[in-house]
Motif scaffolding. Structure first.
Motif, short mmCIF file in Angstrom:
data_model
loop_
_atom_site.label_atom_id
_atom_site.label_comp_id
_atom_site.label_asym_id
_atom_site.label_seq_id
_atom_site.Cartn_x
_atom_site.Cartn_y
_atom_site.Cartn_z
N LEU A 276 0.82 -1.21 0.00
CA LEU A 276 0.00 0.00 0.00
C LEU A 276 0.86 1.27 0.00
N HIS A 277 1.90 1.28 0.81
CA HIS A 277 2.76 2.47 0.84
C HIS A 277 3.51 2.65 -0.49
N ASN A 278 3.84 1.57 -1.14
CA ASN A 278 4.47 1.68 -2.46
C ASN A 278 3.50 2.33 -3.45
N ASN A 279 2.24 1.93 -3.40
CA ASN A 279 1.24 2.53 -4.29
C ASN A 279 1.01 4.01 -3.97
N ILE A 280 0.95 4.33 -2.67
CA ILE A 280 0.78 5.73 -2.26
C ILE A 280 1.96 6.56 -2.76
N ALA A 281 3.16 6.02 -2.61
CA ALA A 281 4.36 6.73 -3.05
C ALA A 281 4.32 7.01 -4.56
N TYR A 282 3.91 6.00 -5.32
CA TYR A 282 3.87 6.20 -6.77
C TYR A 282 2.83 7.25 -7.14
N CYS A 283 1.73 7.31 -6.40
CA CYS A 283 0.72 8.33 -6.64
C CYS A 283 1.31 9.73 -6.45
N TYR A 284 2.10 9.91 -5.39
CA TYR A 284 2.75 11.20 -5.17
C TYR A 284 3.81 11.47 -6.24
N GLU A 285 4.52 10.41 -6.64
CA GLU A 285 5.53 10.57 -7.69
C GLU A 285 4.90 11.08 -8.98
N CYS A 286 3.72 10.53 -9.32
CA CYS A 286 3.03 10.95 -10.54
C CYS A 286 2.58 12.41 -10.45
N GLN A 287 2.39 12.89 -9.22
CA GLN A 287 2.01 14.30 -9.01
C GLN A 287 3.24 15.19 -8.86
N LYS A 288 4.43 14.59 -9.00
CA LYS A 288 5.71 15.30 -8.88
C LYS A 288 5.96 15.83 -7.47
N PHE A 290 7.86 14.65 -5.02
CA PHE A 290 8.88 13.62 -4.84
C PHE A 290 9.28 13.45 -3.37
N LYS A 291 9.10 14.49 -2.58
CA LYS A 291 9.42 14.36 -1.15
C LYS A 291 8.47 13.37 -0.48
N GLN A 292 7.16 13.53 -0.73
CA GLN A 292 6.19 12.59 -0.18
C GLN A 292 6.39 11.20 -0.78
N ALA A 293 6.72 11.15 -2.05
CA ALA A 293 6.96 9.85 -2.70
C ALA A 293 8.10 9.11 -2.00
N ALA A 298 10.16 4.85 1.45
CA ALA A 298 10.95 4.45 2.62
C ALA A 298 10.10 3.65 3.60
N LEU A 299 8.84 4.06 3.78
CA LEU A 299 7.94 3.29 4.65
C LEU A 299 7.71 1.90 4.09
N ALA A 300 7.53 1.81 2.77
CA ALA A 300 7.34 0.50 2.14
C ALA A 300 8.52 -0.41 2.44
N GLN A 301 9.74 0.15 2.36
CA GLN A 301 10.93 -0.64 2.66
C GLN A 301 11.04 -0.98 4.14
N HIS A 302 10.54 -0.09 4.98
CA HIS A 302 10.57 -0.34 6.43
C HIS A 302 9.75 -1.56 6.79
N TYR A 303 8.58 -1.72 6.15
CA TYR A 303 7.70 -2.84 6.48
C TYR A 303 8.23 -4.16 5.90
N VAL A 310 12.34 -0.56 -3.98
CA VAL A 310 13.69 0.00 -3.97
C VAL A 310 13.97 0.78 -5.25
N ILE A 311 13.66 0.15 -6.39
CA ILE A 311 13.88 0.82 -7.68
C ILE A 311 13.05 2.09 -7.78
N ASN A 312 11.80 2.01 -7.34
CA ASN A 312 10.95 3.20 -7.36
C ASN A 312 11.52 4.30 -6.47
#
Length: 423
Positions: A276-288, A290-293, A298-303, A310-312
């Protein structure tokens, strides 16, 4: 013609042939051989008493056999429900599905058992063995509102996804409207089928169709308690909204997923939170943003460590100009960590992008490896990011022909997305 009578006729014929008896031998004193032939071929529906006499002649108690078949079918259906719910099978249940050839005497039921066994094989990633079984069953599918048809459609849809055959599944539905044949299946089965269609249409860049089917899936389970499946629906709907640039709605779906996770302990796994956090991050990335992304990657990797996240994360840190973090990630996750081709190529591209001195030969070597793969696998979003980046590097080296080629790659990717999304 009554389906049960057809099954009995097939069973009589099969048993007679196994016992090497002629129709005259079985029919004597009961009916004419020609009438028996019509019974065996499902052309007539005889009285129940006549079937009893024929089965008795073959040494079979019809009532006991039918009850045994019914009990076994119920057990198989229970196992299938567990497979749909991603629940682990017990050792005894695994033994049952593996001995499917001995479970039934009626041919129709044997087909059902074989289909459910193929679904079990798909669940343990024995994909080729499952496909072989599905191909064996295919000639006997009637494409009517019967059980073997609904199972076949549902399981082959799942198989298409297992083989990454997204466009094939989407095209099959466009051509045949098989969802109409699923109306006699349970609500949860129909929800699963529409979810699989939504997944296929999404990966085929047919977002409006994907949205239609994910909403149908949600409608079918609105009165069922299926929290893990509901979580999948929230996530998938969020992904679809994101690709339609309906970012606020996407984040709302992801938030609903996080709330569900927090409320239902049985589905709280590191993988679910990470996904879920990976999907949320990509949503922010698409909105540019990048800080929130980067925060959510990082949260996705934490879990849970996930090389896709990682690549994202690497890509988002590059866009944030956080080269210190990117260098840390590159050092932590060396090239040897990755095996998925588009991960391998993205890491190589990002690593080279961070270097101080680029050469035309170096840029071209990576371009010729990565971009054809992105196009072949329909990773058009990756082409849209990396091709213009590479074009700008070429421009700095005054290699305008190569830069123009990269811009053209990005244009073609954009056109392919536009054409599919408008279909």
């Amino acid at each position: 013609m009554d389906t049960q009578a057809q099954q009995w006729g097939q069973f009589i014929k099969y048993t007679r042939q196994q016992q090497k008896l002629k129709q005259d031998d079985v029919a004597f004193g009961i009916c004419t051989p020609s009438y028996l032939s019509r019974i065996e071929n499902g052309l007539v529906m005889a009285e129940y008493a006549l079937y009893e006499l024929l089965f008795e002649r073959l040494g079979i108690n019809l009532a006991e056999t039918m009850q045994s078949e019914k009990d076994s079918l119920q057990h198989y259906e229970f196992i299938y429900e567990k497979l749909l719910s991603n629940e682990a099978l017990s050792d005894d249940e695994i033994k049952v599905v593996k001995t499917h050839k001995e479970s039934f005497q009626l041919f129709e039921h044997q087909l059902i058992a074989k289909l459910i066994y193929s679904r079990y094989l798909l669940s343990i990633k024995a994909d080729q063995q499952a496909r072989t079984l599905l191909n064996e069953v295919a000639p006997f599918i009637s494409y009517k509102n019967d059980r073997k048809t609904t199972l076949y459609l549902a399981i082959t849809a799942f198989a298409h996804l297992s083989f990454l055959e997204f466009e094939q599944l989407a095209a099959r539905e466009d051509d045949s409207f098989n969802a109409q044949l699923m109306v006699q299946a349970s609500a949860f089965e129909q929800a699963n089928y529409h979810y699989h269609l939504a997944f296929a249409y999404h990966r085929s860049y047919q977002m409006q169709k994907a949205l239609v089917h994910i909403e149908k899936a949600a409608l079918h389970i609105q009165h069922l308690y299926k929290p893990l499946f509901q979580l999948k629906l929230y996530s998938m709907k969020g992904v679809i909204f994101n690709d339609l640039h309906r970012f606020h709605e996407a984040l709302r779906e992801y938030e609903a997923g996080l709330n569900l996770l927090d409320q239902v302990a049985s589905i709280q796994t590191p993988f679910q939170y990470s996904s879920l956090h990976n999907n949320i991050a990509y949503c922010y990335e698409c909105q540019k943003d990048f800080k929130q992304a980067c925060h959510h990657y990082a949260l996705a990797q934490h879990y849970e460590e996930d090389l896709h996240a990682v690549i994202n994360w690497m890509r988002a840190t590059y866009q944030l100009d956080d080269f210190s973090q990117l260098q840390t990630l590159l050092e932590t996750y060396e090239a040897s960590h990755f095996s998925v081709p588009h991960h391998v190529y993205q890491r190589a591209l990002l690593s080279y992008a961070c270097e101080d001195a680029h050469t035309i030969a170096g840029l071209k070597q990576l371009e010729e490896r990565a971009f054809p793969h992105f196009d072949q696998q329909h990773y058009y979003a990756l082409t849209l990011f990396y091709a213009p980046l590479w074009a700008r590097f070429y421009e700095k080296l005054h290699a305008y022909k190569q830069a123009s080629h990269c811009y053209q790659l990005a244009l073609h990717a954009s056109e392919k997305i536009r054409a599919r999304m408008s279909s």
